[in-house]
Write a protein that holds these residues in place. Structure first.
Motif, short mmCIF file in Angstrom:
data_model
loop_
_atom_site.label_atom_id
_atom_site.label_comp_id
_atom_site.label_asym_id
_atom_site.label_seq_id
_atom_site.Cartn_x
_atom_site.Cartn_y
_atom_site.Cartn_z
N ARG A 1 0.81 -1.30 -0.03
CA ARG A 1 -0.07 -0.09 0.00
C ARG A 1 0.89 1.31 0.04
NH1 ARG A 1 -4.20 1.89 4.66
NH2 ARG A 1 -5.05 3.74 3.68
N LEU A 2 0.58 2.21 -0.92
CA LEU A 2 1.05 3.54 -0.74
C LEU A 2 0.14 4.54 -0.62
CD1 LEU A 2 3.14 3.68 -4.37
CD2 LEU A 2 3.61 2.77 -1.97
N GLU A 3 0.67 5.30 0.65
CA GLU A 3 -0.33 6.10 1.19
C GLU A 3 0.32 7.69 1.13
OE1 GLU A 3 -1.73 5.23 5.16
OE2 GLU A 3 -2.99 7.08 5.13
N SER B 1 3.99 13.62 0.98
CA SER B 1 4.80 12.48 1.40
C SER B 1 4.00 11.38 0.77
CB SER B 1 4.71 12.40 2.97
OG SER B 1 5.27 13.81 3.28
N CYS B 2 4.83 10.23 0.71
CA CYS B 2 4.20 8.79 0.40
C CYS B 2 4.93 7.83 0.94
CB CYS B 2 4.40 8.82 -1.18
SG CYS B 2 3.91 7.00 -1.68
N SER B 3 4.44 7.05 1.78
CA SER B 3 4.65 5.85 2.72
C SER B 3 4.33 4.60 1.97
CB SER B 3 4.45 6.08 4.12
OG SER B 3 4.90 7.23 4.55
N ALA B 4 5.17 3.78 1.92
CA ALA B 4 5.11 2.24 1.39
C ALA B 4 4.88 1.51 2.65
CB ALA B 4 5.84 1.98 0.41
N SER B 5 3.85 0.67 2.64
CA SER B 5 3.87 -0.51 3.72
C SER B 5 3.43 -1.83 3.13
CB SER B 5 3.00 0.07 4.86
OG SER B 5 1.63 0.23 4.18
N GLY B 6 3.36 -2.96 3.97
CA GLY B 6 3.29 -4.12 3.40
C GLY B 6 4.29 -5.00 3.33
N ASN B 7 4.32 -6.10 2.57
CA ASN B 7 4.86 -7.06 2.17
C ASN B 7 6.20 -6.80 1.49
OD1 ASN B 7 5.60 -9.84 3.15
ND2 ASN B 7 4.67 -10.67 1.33
N ILE B 8 6.81 -6.11 1.83
CA ILE B 8 7.78 -5.31 1.29
C ILE B 8 9.45 -5.92 1.38
CG2 ILE B 8 9.16 -3.04 0.60
CD1 ILE B 8 6.82 -1.64 1.26
N LEU B 9 9.97 -6.40 0.31
CA LEU B 9 11.35 -7.01 0.61
C LEU B 9 12.30 -5.84 -0.05
CD1 LEU B 9 13.34 -9.12 1.26
CD2 LEU B 9 13.10 -10.17 -1.32
N ASP C 1 4.81 -2.79 -10.10
CA ASP C 1 4.74 -1.21 -9.95
C ASP C 1 3.07 -1.20 -9.02
OD1 ASP C 1 5.22 0.90 -12.66
OD2 ASP C 1 6.50 0.28 -11.18
N TYR C 2 3.21 -0.24 -8.00
CA TYR C 2 2.19 0.07 -7.10
C TYR C 2 2.11 1.63 -7.23
CZ TYR C 2 2.77 -4.46 -5.12
OH TYR C 2 2.75 -5.98 -5.21
N TRP C 3 0.73 1.89 -7.25
CA TRP C 3 0.14 3.59 -7.12
C TRP C 3 -0.32 3.80 -5.88
CZ3 TRP C 3 1.67 6.63 -11.02
CH2 TRP C 3 2.17 5.94 -12.09
N GLY C 4 -0.46 5.02 -5.40
CA GLY C 4 -1.15 5.65 -4.31
C GLY C 4 -2.47 5.97 -4.83
N GLN C 5 -3.02 6.53 -3.97
CA GLN C 5 -4.57 6.87 -4.44
C GLN C 5 -4.58 8.22 -4.98
OE1 GLN C 5 -3.51 7.06 -1.51
NE2 GLN C 5 -4.06 9.08 -0.74
N GLY C 6 -3.59 8.79 -4.84
CA GLY C 6 -3.56 10.11 -5.34
C GLY C 6 -3.91 11.47 -4.27
N THR C 7 -3.41 12.62 -4.62
CA THR C 7 -3.43 13.65 -3.97
C THR C 7 -3.73 14.91 -4.54
OG1 THR C 7 -3.06 14.85 -1.68
CG2 THR C 7 -1.10 14.03 -2.95
N GLN C 8 -4.68 15.66 -4.38
CA GLN C 8 -5.05 16.69 -5.33
C GLN C 8 -4.18 17.87 -4.60
OE1 GLN C 8 -7.34 17.26 -7.90
NE2 GLN C 8 -6.67 19.28 -8.06
#
Length: 120
Positions: A3-5, A21-29, A108-115
């Protein structure tokens, strides 16, 4: 799953600044490139700037001299400092990351976007 937030978008007047800011979380290697894209009204999504985990950067011409990308690899977080904002910077800004998950492939992963809205 990864997840990218994103956070930090908003409204600002011409000449103002914002920091995304964008933080990645989850099953990351591993994470290789982390990047910011934007999609302006009526336009395709375009690269703003990307940064490898080694610190190499690739800026769009429109971002050079005004925007600065930085990264905290220990926190899997990428930042975008945007200065001297112009109305044409108004867009939805998306975080993107090339991630290898534990026991999985690179994807590739994407965040939800910020206006981001810049008023004249």
């Amino acid at each position: 799953q990864v997840r990218l937030e994103e956070s930090g978008g908003g409204w600002v007047q011409t000449g103002g600044s914002l920091r995304l800011s964008c933080s990645a979380s989850g099953n990351i290697l591993h994470i290789n490139v982390m990047a910011w894209y934007r999609q302006r009204p009526g336009n395709l999504r375009e690269l703003v700037v990307g940064m490898t985990n080694g610190g190499s950067t690739n800026y769009a011409d429109s971002a050079k001299g005004r925007f600065t990308i930085s990264r905290d690899n220990a926190k899997n977080t990428v930042y975008l400092q945007m200065n001297s904002l112009k109305p044409e910077d108004t867009a939805v800004y998306y975080c993107n990351a090339e991630v290898q998950t534990v026991g999985g492939p690179w994807s590739d992963y994407w965040g939800q976007g910020t206006q981001v809205t810049v008023s004249s």
